[in-house]
Every structure is written in structure tokens, then in C-alpha cells.
Design a protein around this motif. Sequence first.
Motif, PDB file in Angstrom:
ATOM      1  N   UNK A  40       0.789  -1.405  -0.033  1.00 50.39           N
ATOM      2  CA  UNK A  40      -0.081   0.157  -0.034  1.00 50.39           C
ATOM      3  C   UNK A  40       0.853   1.252   0.061  1.00 50.39           C
ATOM      4  N   UNK A  41       1.847   1.531   0.921  1.00 49.44           N
ATOM      5  CA  UNK A  41       2.758   2.647   0.842  1.00 49.44           C
ATOM      6  C   UNK A  41       3.521   2.475  -0.289  1.00 49.44           C
ATOM      7  N   UNK A  42       3.781   1.433  -0.720  1.00 54.83           N
ATOM      8  CA  UNK A  42       4.679   1.314  -2.198  1.00 54.83           C
ATOM      9  C   UNK A  42       4.023   2.073  -3.020  1.00 54.83           C
ATOM     10  N   UNK A  43       2.863   1.497  -3.660  1.00 55.41           N
ATOM     11  CA  UNK A  43       2.048   1.951  -4.485  1.00 55.41           C
ATOM     12  C   UNK A  43       1.920   3.588  -4.536  1.00 55.41           C
ATOM     13  N   UNK A  44       1.603   4.038  -3.323  1.00 53.38           N
ATOM     14  CA  UNK A  44       1.286   5.374  -2.945  1.00 53.38           C
ATOM     15  C   UNK A  44       2.546   6.204  -3.290  1.00 53.38           C
ATOM     16  N   UNK A  45       3.657   5.820  -3.285  1.00 57.69           N
ATOM     17  CA  UNK A  45       4.804   6.503  -3.546  1.00 57.69           C
ATOM     18  C   UNK A  45       5.611   6.973  -2.274  1.00 57.69           C
ATOM     19  N   UNK A  46       4.940   6.308  -1.164  1.00 60.05           N
ATOM     20  CA  UNK A  46       5.906   6.803   0.226  1.00 60.05           C
ATOM     21  C   UNK A  46       6.837   5.334   0.399  1.00 60.05           C
ATOM     22  N   UNK A  47       7.747   5.607  -0.333  1.00 57.80           N
ATOM     23  CA  UNK A  47       8.847   4.323  -0.527  1.00 57.80           C
ATOM     24  C   UNK A  47       9.598   4.316   1.118  1.00 57.80           C
TER      25      UNK A  47
END
Lengths: 232, 459
Positions: A40-47
Motif C-alpha cells: 500500500x505505501x509502495x504504490x502510493x509513492x511513500x517508499x
Amino acid sequence: MLTCLCDIYFGEVGIATVRILEHLGCEVLFDKEQTCCGQPPYNAGDWASARQVAGLTMRALLDSEDPVVMPSASCAAMVREGYPILYEGLAHPQVFELGEFLVHQMKVRSWPVTATTIPAKRKVAFHRACHGRGIGLTDEQEILVGSLPWVQLVRFKQGDQCCGFGGAFSVTHGSVSAGIGMEKLENIMHAGATEIVSGDMGCLMHLNGLIRKNKLPLKTRHFAELLAEAIA
Amino acid sequence: MKESGVKHPAVEKFARGVSDQTRDSVRAASIKVADARKTTLNEVFRDLNGARSQAAQIKDYVLDNISNLLSQLEMKCRLNGIEVHWARDAVSARKIILDICKDAAPAGSTIVKAKSMATEEIHLNSHLGDAGYKVVETDLGEFVVQIDGDTPSHIVAPIIHKNRRQVGKSFEREGLGPYTESPEQLAAQARAYLRGKFMEAKIGISGVNFAIAESGRLVLVENEGNSRLSTTAPDTHIAIMGLEKILPSEADLPLFLKLLAGSATGQRMTVYTHLISGPRRRDEVDGPKSVHLVILDNGRSKAINGPYREILRCIRCGACLNVCPVYRQASGHAYGNVYSGPIGAVLAPALQGVEALPELAKASTLCGSCEEVCPVKIPIPRMLLQLRDEAVRKGAHVEEVPWALYSFGATSGFRWRTGIKMLPMAKMVSHPLKKAWSEFRDQPQKEGRDFRKWWNGRS
């Protein structure tokens, strides 16, 4: 790996996964410290957040030699293909989506049915979750579901199109997401199916939300639940 | 804030206003071409996957050797009599082209134009129009776009968002002939009108599909014959290309012609393939007296050295648009850019910087169908993810979801288990994201047994 959605909402899918693996003679271990793959955070750009979650998954699950199996191509794709993007130089972790593991590792082509009560024959639409593309899945799950004697798989238009879920996309781009989902449901109903079976609870949670909101005559099931039903 | 609670990004906002008629047009046409693509390419290539890999490698070679290949192209073009011009950005490209036009014909003259996305990128038409030239689009789709004051919504099929009834009404309005819905009659009306324009124009402008460094030849493909007339009837031909449109050698061409035609329209070959080797020779009776090639940078050199380098492999076939579920719902104009669909969602920010378009990469379910059909295997989903990461890192996009809080909960087994147990209480809490979900769907409910309870109960 249970996956976050099965941990939060869909425990039966996790239970079915364990029963399936044990039915084939596997010893199943479950690390209670596991949480989420971090997609979820990966897809949101919050790597930065994604790396923290991925770090826990790697510590909890990827340290041992045993194969890691999960009932989701989406999570498997995240760990196998996403982690090497989050961590440059990381070898692709050897994790398996359940259907992939059954067909390629356990060499199951037809599901060994042991249940004595055989359900009535029904028309099932199989939805291939898109993230299977990312790990090279083709028809593994479909073969297993199709091998059940009471399942009649039906083809429907635009069968390889996405369901429209896309994680946070489903809320940020709600009308587009729902539009794609409704197109799929209409095509499935048009083909005469009453049940949608897939290998990812993300897709099914979204489709089921649309089905219930629009009161459509369809049910959603994870393929693991169908295989588990066939075990005595 | 909208009634659903979350701010709608541009693509979603636009999609909400798209009519059923437009959506049906886009969806039907894109499905048809996507199906044709699959059938044709699998007939043309015994090993389609291998062909795509080969094409990707050739384009990577081009990007790796771009300076040398551009020098070679320039030299070979000059030997062929093609004048080469370098345009750093849209402003300089427009100035170069306007200067050539002024030398060739006075203001007020007619300029015929073949389809070119590069000219769309630099907004050439309005600039030439402001300078007094009468620019006429000669590609049928682009012609409709022009008379309607519209913009193309697809790289290959500019009026994919329109149906023939709408085109019939536009033609009737413009006095091109009596109202008709027949595609043949509509084409005939446009043909009759355009024929005169080809004859009177002193300048023709086109794009370039491939420029071959080895030979200095410009390759154009088309289906209507208007590119042939635009590039040969007027005395001056101006071709404009993005600098990445190079192929190293003539031998590379057959692979790319087949991949482009098959991917773009499901054709084995386009109806016309032009190999332009320069202006009219001394012993020739027709053809342009001068040919100019404008090589456009406009952010490309920077992109070649950046994280989205592979996007410059693109040969503008539009296959990724046709298979994209988001494109099929939202249509091309939703992307707010000359380049729409998955390719546009990467190319536009790659050329303009992520700060200019921080949310565009979010307009994707990451389903991967774009990468699956791409003839040069551009990893579009991965790049969309990279763009999202870059936008968040640079503060260009602020996430609605508090991911740091999520990761705090998901980096400890204890906090995670506690959080899950508390989730039923969250049902009372109203949150914008929950509202946004519920606009179209019922909330998910816990179904059946809890896995952890079941597991703990077994041992």
C-alpha cells in the motif's frame, strides 16, 4: 504469509490456504509477527514507509530456507519484484503465490477431491488478477479451479482486463475504478456466471463492494476456498 | 473537497464529466484495435516476444549512442540535401519553422500538415496561425479536430472520442457537403476539400516515424495518402522529429515497420510507407524543392540521463492506450496533455518534470497491460511507481493516506495485532477515504472465522 487483507477481513482464505497445503502433505508454519508486505505505501509513492514494512516482512519470513507461500499474486509480486526496486541490488526473494506453488512446486494439475458431498454444478467466472502478470502467472489458478467437477468455468468478454481496484486508486479515482469494475461485472453476468473466483482479495473486495452496493446476483470467492471445500 | 470527501485528481475529475456516448466510442474503438493488434502481431511474428525484445535493444542502443547517431544522421541528411535544424525547446522549434515558412511563402499562404504529435507538443498550429498562415490539417482525424477546435485524444486515432454522426454534423456545419453518416462519403467530402489545399500550398509540414542514421532517410507511415501529398506537392517540406526517433541502420527498419503497424492499428503494413531521401533531384520533375528536418529536444536529452530513460524507446503506436482500462473509461483528454494514456502519464512528467504533473502517475491501477503490449517493452508500471515515489519525495504530491502511521502499525507484530482488534471500533469513525470508497461500493466486512484465532486454537 497470511497477507493483510486476509488478516483483517478474510480469515477463511488463510484457513483454506493452510488446509490446502496440509492436504498435500506440507507442514505449514505461521509467523505471528508478520503484518503486511508493504505494497500500500509502495504504490502510493511513500517508499520510506514501504521500506520499513518490507523490512519487517523480510525479517519475519525471508530468513528461513522454507518456501514462503501467500494467497495473493499481488503480495507475491510486491515481495519478489517490488523489494528489489525498493532495495537496489537485492536478489528477487523466492516467494510463491499459492496457485503457482501448487502447480509448479507441488506439481498439482488436478485438485485431489476427497469431499464426499459434491455441491451442485455451477457457472463460475474466473478473474485473473493483474499482478499475476508481474510474476509470470498464467492459468495456474484457473486450471486448479477448473479441475473441480462441480465447477463450470465460463468465458466472458474482456476477461483479461483489470477489475479497477488498484489499491488507493479505488478511492482517489473512484468513478474510473467503479466504471472499470462495473464493466467487468456486466460482462460476467452477461456470460451467465453466478460466482466470481479469483486469487486476490483486493480485486474481490472491490468487486464485492460493487456487487453489494448495486445488489447484483453475484458472489465472490477466493480459489483457495473452493479447493478447501473439496477436502473431506 | 467533493461530496465523497477526497479531492479528485485531474483524470478522475475529467472522467466524471465524460458522456456515455464518448465513453462508448473510446471503449469500442480501443477494444477493436487492441484485438486486431493481438491477432496480427501473432501472425506476423513467430516469436513476438523476441521481436519486442530485439526492438527494445535497438532503441536502447540508440539512446546509448544518441550523440553519435544524431551527428551521423545530420551528416547523411546534409549529403542528401536535407537541411537540418536543431531545436532546444518548443519556442526555438516554432521560431525555426516560422523562419523557414517566411522564406518559402508570405503570410496568408496555405500550409498543409500531415499528422504529427511533435507539432502538437510544440503547439505549432496556433503559432503559425498567429503569424498569418492558414494551416490545414490533412489527416482525416486531425482535420476533424481542427474544424471542431478540439485537440487529439489519442496518439494514433485523434478522434477516437467522436462517432461518425458527430463528424457528419461538423462537415455539414463547415459546408463540406450534405449531412451523411457514411464513412466513405465523409472521406470523399474531406478529400474534395483537401485536394485543392494540397495544390495551392507552398509549404508542407509532417512528423517523422523513423530517421535512419546510416542513410539519412526519413520514414513516414500513413494510411490516407495525405502525408504523401503534404510532403511532395508543396515546394517546401518541413519535417519535425523528437531526437529519439532515430534508427541506426536501414536493416532495422522492417522490424519496426511491422511492429508499429501491427501495434498501432492491427495492420500488417500501413497503406503507405514513405522513404524520403531529400528534395527533388535535378533530373526529377516533381517533389519538394527543399526539405528541412527539425530535430526537437524539448526535455529529451535530460530524460535520457534520468530515471525514465526507457520511455524514449517509444515509437508512438498507442497500443498502451488501447488496452488501458483507465484510458477506456476516462478518454485521452482526461490526461490534460498532448500525450495521453499510460505513455503520456510517464512521458509528460519525464519531459516536463514531476513537479509540473505530480498526480498524473496516480491515474493507473498498475494492471500492467500497457507493458504487456508495448512493442519496445517499456516498463511503464515500474516508471509510474518511480514517478509516485519522486513526487512524494520532492513534496510535489502530498498523500491523503497517513502512510507513516500505517507503517508504524505494520512494523511491529504487536501493534499490528492490536490495531486489527481495534478495527471494529473504526466502523464508527467517519473518514474521507471511507466515504470515497462508499460512494460506489459497500464497505468490506469481516467474513467467516478469524485466522489468528483459528490458528491459535489448533495447537
